[in-house]
Write a protein that holds these residues in place. Structure first.
Motif: not given
Length: 214
Positions: A1-4, A6-8, A41-53, A160-162
């Motif tokens: 599964m691609t990162v896109y 997972k994001l979708l 919780p959705i990020l944890a389910k899909h083994k992803a995270t979001i960083l903010v800079d 665009e990403a979706a």
């Protein structure tokens, strides 16, 4: 599964209600913190995270801008998708010290970046300085018809990403997918989508994810 992909999946599952209430303006809105709590919780389910800079810069005319980068990270592969949001710090704001002004701009920029990354409709989130100034101005003049406001660059990037994710998942031509998407919205390019069309556009994204292009 691609990162896109997972994001979708995260975009499709996320429900971020507007839990904040402005009793003076009589409207509901969501904050950056609301979005973060809803997506955790959705990020944890899909083994992803979001960083903010956050990056702060000063323009030639002295205005201070805050740039927020919302970065979706696939924890399993390290692949990333990034969307940016911006906010300008006012020179002063009644009742707020400089640190509070900077904090408010930081929050706005972060929320706009998260909105674009997660395809959240922010049309009715009337918690920005720009909106309050607009409401104040309209109250002094007769209502008049205005042109629909276009979606922000951050939301364009999110679409665009979706669309790229859908094309990769189905092995389809991205140009064909994008053409179908724009054709249904009756616009020539993503930048022409208006804020009033966001809910409809999100519905087409969900149909594409399910392989329904009727």
């Amino acid at each position: 599964m691609t990162v896109y992909q997972k994001l979708l999946d995260v975009q499709s599952e996320l429900k971020a209600p507007k839990n904040q209430r402005n009793t003076f303006g009589n409207y509901n809105y969501r904050s950056a913190e609301d979005i973060k709590e809803a997506v955790k919780p959705i990020l944890a389910k899909h083994k992803a995270t979001i960083l903010v800079d956050i990056n702060i810069s000063e323009s030639a005319n002295g205005w201070v801008y805050e740039e927020a980068r919302a970065i979706f990270v696939d924890v399993e592969t390290g692949d990333k998708v990034e969307v940016k949001g911006y906010a300008r710090e006012p020179e002063n704001k009644k009742g707020m010290d400089p640190s509070q002004i900077s904090g408010a701009s930081n929050s706005y920029a972060t929320k706009y970046a998260l909105n674009g990354l997660l395809l959240l409709d922010d049309t009715k989130d009337a918690d920005s300085n720009e909106y309050q100034e607009q409401v104040s101005q309209k109250s002094k003049t007769q209502p008049r018809k205005s042109q629909p406001k276009k979606i922000s660059d951050a939301v364009v990037t999110g679409y665009e990403a979706a669309l790229k994710s859908v094309a990769e998942k189905n092995g389809s031509d991205i140009a064909v997918i994008t053409s179908w998407f724009l054709g249904n919205l009756k616009v020539h390019k993503l930048e022409d989508i208006t804020e009033d069309q966001v809910t409809e556009a999100n519905g087409y994204i969900e149909r594409l994810q399910k392989g329904k292009e009727e």
